[in-house]
Design a protein around this motif. Structure first.
Motif, PDB file in Angstrom:
ATOM      1  N   TRP A 364       0.847  -1.197   0.000  1.00 29.86           N
ATOM      2  CA  TRP A 364       0.000   0.000   0.000  1.00 29.86           C
ATOM      3  C   TRP A 364       0.882   1.245   0.000  1.00 29.86           C
ATOM      4  O   TRP A 364       1.871   1.312   0.746  1.00 29.86           O
ATOM      5  CB  TRP A 364      -0.892  -0.006   1.240  1.00 29.86           C
ATOM      6  N   ARG A 365       0.511   2.216  -0.834  1.00 27.54           N
ATOM      7  CA  ARG A 365       1.284   3.449  -0.921  1.00 27.54           C
ATOM      8  C   ARG A 365       0.727   4.488   0.040  1.00 27.54           C
ATOM      9  O   ARG A 365      -0.420   4.926  -0.088  1.00 27.54           O
ATOM     10  CB  ARG A 365       1.254   4.002  -2.346  1.00 27.54           C
ATOM     11  N   ALA A 366       1.536   4.888   1.005  1.00 26.24           N
ATOM     12  CA  ALA A 366       1.138   5.920   1.958  1.00 26.24           C
ATOM     13  C   ALA A 366       1.198   7.290   1.293  1.00 26.24           C
ATOM     14  O   ALA A 366       1.905   7.487   0.306  1.00 26.24           O
ATOM     15  CB  ALA A 366       2.061   5.888   3.179  1.00 26.24           C
ATOM     16  N   ASP A 368       2.774   9.826   2.090  1.00 28.42           N
ATOM     17  CA  ASP A 368       4.127  10.378   2.076  1.00 28.42           C
ATOM     18  C   ASP A 368       5.065   9.604   1.159  1.00 28.42           C
ATOM     19  O   ASP A 368       6.274   9.845   1.136  1.00 28.42           O
ATOM     20  CB  ASP A 368       4.707  10.406   3.487  1.00 28.42           C
ATOM     21  N   ARG A 370       5.730   6.330   1.222  1.00 25.06           N
ATOM     22  CA  ARG A 370       6.204   5.052   1.763  1.00 25.06           C
ATOM     23  C   ARG A 370       5.361   3.894   1.240  1.00 25.06           C
ATOM     24  O   ARG A 370       4.187   4.054   0.940  1.00 25.06           O
ATOM     25  CB  ARG A 370       6.121   5.053   3.293  1.00 25.06           C
ATOM     26  N   VAL A 372       3.834   0.361   2.424  1.00 27.64           N
ATOM     27  CA  VAL A 372       3.500  -0.358   3.650  1.00 27.64           C
ATOM     28  C   VAL A 372       2.996  -1.748   3.279  1.00 27.64           C
ATOM     29  O   VAL A 372       2.108  -1.889   2.431  1.00 27.64           O
ATOM     30  CB  VAL A 372       2.416   0.393   4.460  1.00 27.64           C
ATOM     31  N   ASP A 388      -2.359  -2.223   8.123  1.00 27.27           N
ATOM     32  CA  ASP A 388      -0.950  -2.529   8.274  1.00 27.27           C
ATOM     33  C   ASP A 388      -0.826  -4.002   8.669  1.00 27.27           C
ATOM     34  O   ASP A 388      -1.437  -4.447   9.644  1.00 27.27           O
ATOM     35  CB  ASP A 388      -0.327  -1.633   9.349  1.00 27.27           C
ATOM     36  N   LEU A 395      -5.324   1.543   7.506  1.00 23.53           N
ATOM     37  CA  LEU A 395      -4.650   2.464   6.603  1.00 23.53           C
ATOM     38  C   LEU A 395      -5.623   3.170   5.666  1.00 23.53           C
ATOM     39  O   LEU A 395      -5.432   4.334   5.316  1.00 23.53           O
ATOM     40  CB  LEU A 395      -3.617   1.707   5.756  1.00 23.53           C
ATOM     41  N   GLN A 396      -6.670   2.454   5.271  1.00 26.92           N
ATOM     42  CA  GLN A 396      -7.580   2.988   4.259  1.00 26.92           C
ATOM     43  C   GLN A 396      -8.890   2.233   4.288  1.00 26.92           C
ATOM     44  O   GLN A 396      -8.919   1.027   4.543  1.00 26.92           O
ATOM     45  CB  GLN A 396      -6.926   2.820   2.880  1.00 26.92           C
ATOM     46  N   GLY A 489      -3.730   2.923  -3.016  1.00 28.37           N
ATOM     47  CA  GLY A 489      -3.595   4.205  -2.342  1.00 28.37           C
ATOM     48  C   GLY A 489      -4.875   4.958  -2.106  1.00 28.37           C
ATOM     49  O   GLY A 489      -5.143   5.420  -1.002  1.00 28.37           O
TER      50      GLY A 489
END
Length: 587
Positions: A364-366, A368, A370, A372, A388, A395-396, A489
């Motif tokens: 998964w694209r954070a 910022d 990163r 994950v 996570d 996270l989403q 994301g």
């Protein structure tokens, strides 16, 4: 007994190279990420319209054929309803051996469906409807070991027969029966599988067949079972650990007013707290079925699984509290079975929103930038949750997959209409995830149910009975869509295509830019992964209720799917069948 195959025709070989690592379909979901994605691209957007049957195999056992085949070293392994198993030449469909299962009891949970086998270390593993975990020799089909994990009828009550008269003569099925439906996960020398049937308690069939063949009725009282997941030694079948879904100490939780993602639950917490002292032992029969195969992260040493509803279903006052760890995505230590973290999607659940679809591992694209390591759970509530993988932190949450209505409003004497109902939005069929694009492809059921609390007055020597009846909501839309969701994301729905009939069985995505999806009317469809447009479809002769797979041999790519209908085809006009169909491109 399994019957002989029928060969429809042969197709030409392709000269295009195929990586050996991409050729097989060695496990449920293809691998322990549960992505249902293949890097094969010999069949693609440009040529899929030419896809034709290569061969079919008729099992001789009609109905509820939900299994996903497994292909290892040019042999296709498939299980049928009733837990028979066949090993087939994956090029031609010729039967190499067959195994006929002899159940030790007729008292099983639900229809005798089975969703697949696992193959590892020269053995074929299956968990059966009559509560056994077995290992067969992959070359011969000979039984290597047979472990009886549970008797389906253990713990049943005799209350059902006495209630039939009380409830107006309607047939009442007794306490939940435990058995297995999921394909096992084989990892680190263990065969891991969990029971279904724990979360129903007593239930009643209505005259019209009700939702999915019977109106599920939650009757007040301790009539359920305690769900569990266990690990068995892959060589001997000896049990190594067992994890119970319902928490022995403190399963009431915090009596939360909202879900962890902030949705109001509309609970009468005061009434629950008042009832709690009289129901301190409710966890002992608290439900929590385990419907589908866990995902596995070998680096973290964790497995991820979804748990089912608490018992009694749809009636909460006799099980006060949050009912931990039902209705949750959980992470367990694969070596010990110890709980590492959990995320409860619906505390004190009353609508049938099992966390049933297999979890999917992804990156998964954070915001910022990163990356994950994450795990996604497509839910019956209508969202896809991304967590996570190490900590369980949310996270989403995706956009809603359906139009939600009165979500988490409790059942009422007047009847509460809630969308989604207990069959959707996303039930047990697996989700496909393409790691190259970050897109998930999900079969979504749109529909509502009416939840009605009813009371039957008591009489001489007979107490008052309260129960919740669930039925399809009249006048509400009911249909299916295949939807593409960005899980890398944003969580946005990228496209959604309405199906001609109800979708079932799950999805398969390939590097050829295709998504395969089955319908209950018998069609297997190939969609353009970019747009959702149907590029090819084939009428398989019976409802598709298991996920398709793809594999390659000698430079030729195949697509295989079971066509056997499912329990919901009853009364729908679509029949059941017994065929495994395999497709390829012509010369």
């Amino acid at each position: 007994m399994l019957s002989r195959l029928t060969v429809l025709g042969l197709v030409a070989l392709s000269a295009l190279p195929v990586r050996a690592a991409d050729a097989d379909w060695p496990a449920f979901g293809r691998d322990a990420t549960n992505r249902n994605f293949s890097a094969l691209g010999l069949i693609d957007r440009g040529n899929v319209a030419r896809l034709r049957p290569a061969w079919l195999f008729q099992t001789g056992v009609t109905g509820y054929f939900q299994a996903q085949p497994v292909m290892v070293e040019s042999t296709l392994y498939v299980s049928t309803t009733g837990n028979n198993v066949a090993a087939l030449d994956a090029r031609t469909g010729r039967a190499l051996w067959t195994y006929t299962h002899r159940a030790r009891t007729e008292k099983i949970f639900g229809p005798p469906s089975n969703r697949g086998v696992a193959v590892a270390g020269g053995l074929v593993y299956q968990a059966t409807m009559d509560g056994r975990v077995i290992a067969l020799d992959a070359k011969t089909g000979a039984l290597v070991w047979d472990h009886e994990a549970v008797r389906p009828e253990e713990g049943e009550t005799e209350t059902a027969s006495g209630l039939a008269e009380t409830l107006g003569g309607k047939p009442v099925q007794g306490s939940s029966r435990l058995g297995f439906k999921m394909p096992p996960l084989v990892a680190e020398g263990l065969v891991i599988v969990g029971v279904t049937g724990a979360g129903y308690g007593l239930h009643v069939e209505d005259a019209q067949g009700g939702l999915d063949g019977g109106a599920v009725v939650g009757i007040e009282g301790g009539y359920g079972r305690r769900g569990w997941l266990a690990a068995y030694d892959a060589k001997t079948g000896a049990e190594r650990w067992r994890w119970y879904v319902t928490k022995e100490d403190g399963w009431e939780g915090d009596f939360v007013a909202k879900t962890a993602d902030g949705e109001p639950l509309h609970r009468d917490v005061a009434a629950e707290r008042s009832a709690a002292p009289a129901h301190r032992e409710a966890w002992r029969v608290g439900g929590g079925s385990l419907w589908m195969t866990p995902a596995h992260d070998p680096e973290l040493g964790l497995i991820y699984l979804g748990t089912g509803n608490p018992a009694p279903q749809n009636f909460g006052l006799s099980r006060p509290g949050d009912n931990l760890y039902t209705m949750s995505l959980v992470a367990l230590d694969i070596r010990t079975g110890k709980l590492r973290w959990h995320y409860q999607q619906v505390p004190h659940e009353q609508w049938g929103y099992d966390v049933a679809s297999p979890p999917v591992l992804l990156d998964w694209r954070a915001p910022d930038g990163r990356t994950v390591k994450a795990v996604a759970s497509a839910s019956k509530t209508g969202w896809v949750y991304v967590h996570d993988r190490a900590t369980g932190a949310l996270l989403q949450r995706s956009e809603p997959l359906i139009a939600q209505k009165n979500l988490y409003q409790p059942p009422s004497p007047e009847g509460t209409v809630v969308s989604p109902g207990p069959l959707g939005a996303v039930s047990w069929p697996p989700t496909a995830y393409d790691p190259n694009t970050g897109r998930a492809y999900i079969q979504v059921r749109h529909g509502a149910a009416t939840y009605t609390v009813k009371t039957v007055p008591g009489g001489p020597g007979r107490p008052e009975i309260r129960y919740t009846e669930t039925s399809e909501a009249r006048g509400e839309p009911s249909f299916s869509t295949l939807s593409a969701v960005d899980l890398a994301g944003s969580g946005r729905i990228l496209w959604s295509v309405r199906a001609g009939s109800r979708l079932s069985g799950g999805t398969l995505a390939t590097a050829g830019g295709l998504v395969f999806s089955g319908e209950e009317d018998g069609h297997l469809d190939a969609h353009d992964a970019e747009t959702g447009k149907i590029l090819w479809r084939f009428q398989c002769g019976a409802g598709i209720s298991g996920p398709a797979v793809t594999y390659a041999l000698d430079g030729r790519q195949y697509v295989a799917v079971a066509a056997g209908g499912a329990s919901f085809t009853k009364g729908s006009g679509f029949g059941t069948g017994d065929a495994l169909l395999v497709f390829a491109l012509p010369e």
